[in-house]
Design an enzyme around this catalytic site. Structure first.
Site, PDB file in Angstrom:
ATOM      1  N   LYS A 112       0.890  -1.060   0.168  1.00 56.05           N
ATOM      2  CA  LYS A 112      -0.108   0.079  -0.064  1.00 56.05           C
ATOM      3  C   LYS A 112       1.067   1.316   0.002  1.00 56.05           C
ATOM      4  CE  LYS A 112      -4.326  -1.938   1.568  1.00 56.05           C
ATOM      5  NZ  LYS A 112      -4.799  -2.654   2.760  1.00 56.05           N
ATOM      6  N   LYS A 194      -3.929  -8.760 -11.843  1.00 52.51           N
ATOM      7  CA  LYS A 194      -4.929  -9.447 -10.430  1.00 52.51           C
ATOM      8  C   LYS A 194      -6.229  -8.706 -10.294  1.00 52.51           C
ATOM      9  CE  LYS A 194      -5.141 -10.743  -5.852  1.00 52.51           C
ATOM     10  NZ  LYS A 194      -4.617 -10.816  -4.674  1.00 52.51           N
ATOM     11  N   LYS A 197     -10.609  -4.367  -6.927  1.00 48.23           N
ATOM     12  CA  LYS A 197     -11.543  -3.217  -6.984  1.00 48.23           C
ATOM     13  C   LYS A 197     -10.664  -2.078  -7.187  1.00 48.23           C
ATOM     14  CE  LYS A 197     -15.256  -1.322  -6.410  1.00 48.23           C
ATOM     15  NZ  LYS A 197     -16.321  -1.595  -7.442  1.00 48.23           N
TER      16      LYS A 197
HETATM   17  P1  AMP Z   1      -9.871  -7.831  -0.844  1.00 46.76           P
HETATM   18  O1  AMP Z   1     -11.129  -7.269  -0.988  1.00 46.76           O
HETATM   19  O2  AMP Z   1      -8.934  -7.409  -1.822  1.00 46.76           O
HETATM   20  O3  AMP Z   1      -9.123  -7.580   0.476  1.00 46.76           O
HETATM   21  O4  AMP Z   1     -10.297  -9.322  -1.136  1.00 46.76           O
HETATM   22  C1  AMP Z   1     -10.822 -10.037  -0.144  1.00 46.76           C
HETATM   23  C2  AMP Z   1     -10.346 -11.499  -0.472  1.00 46.76           C
HETATM   24  O5  AMP Z   1     -10.582 -11.954  -1.715  1.00 46.76           O
HETATM   25  C3  AMP Z   1      -8.843 -11.764  -0.458  1.00 46.76           C
HETATM   26  O6  AMP Z   1      -8.629 -11.981   0.960  1.00 46.76           O
HETATM   27  C4  AMP Z   1      -8.490 -12.794  -1.360  1.00 46.76           C
HETATM   28  O7  AMP Z   1      -8.546 -13.909  -0.599  1.00 46.76           O
HETATM   29  C5  AMP Z   1      -9.781 -12.706  -2.218  1.00 46.76           C
HETATM   30  N1  AMP Z   1      -9.321 -12.063  -3.492  1.00 46.76           N
HETATM   31  C6  AMP Z   1      -9.352 -10.700  -3.981  1.00 46.76           C
HETATM   32  N2  AMP Z   1      -8.750 -10.378  -5.204  1.00 46.76           N
HETATM   33  C7  AMP Z   1      -8.470 -11.793  -5.885  1.00 46.76           C
HETATM   34  C8  AMP Z   1      -8.260 -12.251  -7.001  1.00 46.76           C
HETATM   35  N3  AMP Z   1      -7.965 -11.421  -8.002  1.00 46.76           N
HETATM   36  N4  AMP Z   1      -7.936 -13.598  -7.099  1.00 46.76           N
HETATM   37  C9  AMP Z   1      -8.308 -14.545  -6.121  1.00 46.76           C
HETATM   38  N5  AMP Z   1      -8.799 -14.209  -4.891  1.00 46.76           N
HETATM   39  C10 AMP Z   1      -8.883 -12.721  -4.797  1.00 46.76           C
END
Ligand code: AMP
Ligand code: TRP
Length: 328
Positions: A112, A194, A197
């Site tokens: 970050k 990847k 959001k």
């Molecule tokens: P985040 O909102 O980015 O913290 O995502 C929440 C959870 O979703 C994370 O802990 C990851 O395990 C999963 N996640 C987020 N983005 C991805 C992605 N592109 N591919 C696989 N898992 C993801």
């Protein structure tokens, strides 16, 4: 009996990465014998979401998404993190036994910073609150995506520091359960990075119709014509298709692309297949989401019941910790 626990931040509409990397695994784990706790990490979301109304909406949407995706509130305790303020107390206790160096090594914090985010103290201590989330319920198994591995390891360390500081087994050491499938671990976004959001490259799981068509249409490709033979491994659209198609169907499309010629599908064709498959896959969940949106009381009741169960558990762990360190 084992206790399963995991959480997800309500920091945006949930996308394919969240679903295949986290939510689906959470829902599936509730079929196993044990107690299951799943929560919406709204305290954590405050490190990024600064709009109160938006946060309220996202918390509701996240709860509805879990329920629509099949989380059965009879089998799992679904709750809001902030309904259990004991985690912030436990988080303080953990902060007094955790070294700065441990937190300074956190990849998510370093990433970050590297992305130019101005860090708050809360962003820095994020892993401590996450450790408190896990330890507050005597969790045994924490199903997470790859990006959370280090946070669970830090939780194990913090539990150990506290227990050895006070010479008693106050906190139970949790184990993580990692999403094994490579396909699900790193779902690509429409630009091939990847899916996230914060990169603006995500596909909302409940998108449908024209909006979905438009979004899928934006998947980045190149200008090679359909007839030209291509290596399917170079086309990330197949990583998205792999989430939905049977391996036989996926193989057929890949073979055609690899062969090229008049029979080969163009990019538009592949994108349309993805749109249809995704829409079909999420159709039942989309319907349930609509029902839940029309029934806010039901969602409120589920969250209230979840909060009461979760809180009772966290209170007893908190009391144990206070006792151990001399505050009771
Ligand atoms: P985040 O909102 O980015 O913290 O995502 C929440 C959870 O979703 C994370 O802990 C990851 O395990 C999963 N996640 C987020 N983005 C991805 C992605 N592109 N591919 C696989 N898992 C993801
Ligand atoms: N940090 C997790 C994420 O961004 C969310 C989370 C908060 C969590 N507390 C947790 C996950 C406890 C598992 C256990 O995805």
């Amino acid at each position: 009996m084992k206790t399963f626990l995991s959480g997800i931040q309500p920091s945006g509409l949930l996308h394919l990465g969240n679903y295949f990397g986290a939510i689906r695994q959470h829902v599936q784990s509730t079929a196993e014998p044990g107690e299951h706790f799943y929560f919406i990490a709204d305290y954590h979301a405050l490190t990024t979401v600064k709009d109160a109304q938006r946060l309220r909406e996202l918390v509701r949407e996240t709860a509805i998404t879990y329920l629509a995706c099949g989380l059965d509130p009879e089998k799992a305790v679904l709750f809001r993190q902030s309904d259990v303020p004991e985690v912030t107390e436990i988080s303080w206790l953990l902060s007094t036994v955790s070294g700065m160096g441990l937190l300074e090594r956190a990849h998510s914090y370093k990433d970050k910073l590297a992305n130019g985010i101005k860090p708050s103290v809360g962003l820095f201590t994020y892993p401590i609150l996450m450790a408190a989330d896990i330890l507050a319920y005597d969790s045994d198994i924490v199903p997470v995506g790859k990006d959370q591995v280090q946070h669970v390891e830090m939780t194990q360390d913090m539990a150990g520091y506290f227990n050895s500081a006070y010479g008693s087994e106050v906190f139970r050491r949790p184990e993580m359960r990692l999403q094994k499938s490579e396909t699900m671990q790193k779902v690509p976004g429409i630009d091939g990075q990847k899916m996230s959001k914060s990169y603006g490259n995500d596909l909302w799981i409940f998108e449908e119709g024209k909006a979905l068509k438009k979004r899928v249409g934006k998947i980045v490709t190149d200008s090679r014509p359909p007839q030209e033979a291509k290596d399917p491994k170079e086309l990330f659209v197949f990583d998205l298709l792999a989430l939905f198609l049977t391996s036989e169907e996926l193989q057929e499309w890949q073979d055609k692309v690899a062969q090229g010629g008049e029979e080969a599908p163009g990019y538009g064709h592949l994108k349309m297949r993805l749109k249809d498959a995704m829409e079909e896959y999420f159709a039942p969940a989309r319907e349930r989401r609509k029902e839940l949106l029309a029934n806010p009381k039901m969602v409120d009741d589920i969250l209230a019941a979840g909060a009461a169960k979760a809180r009772a558990r966290a209170q007893s762990v908190r009391d144990r910790a206070l006792q151990a360190c001399g505050l009771r």
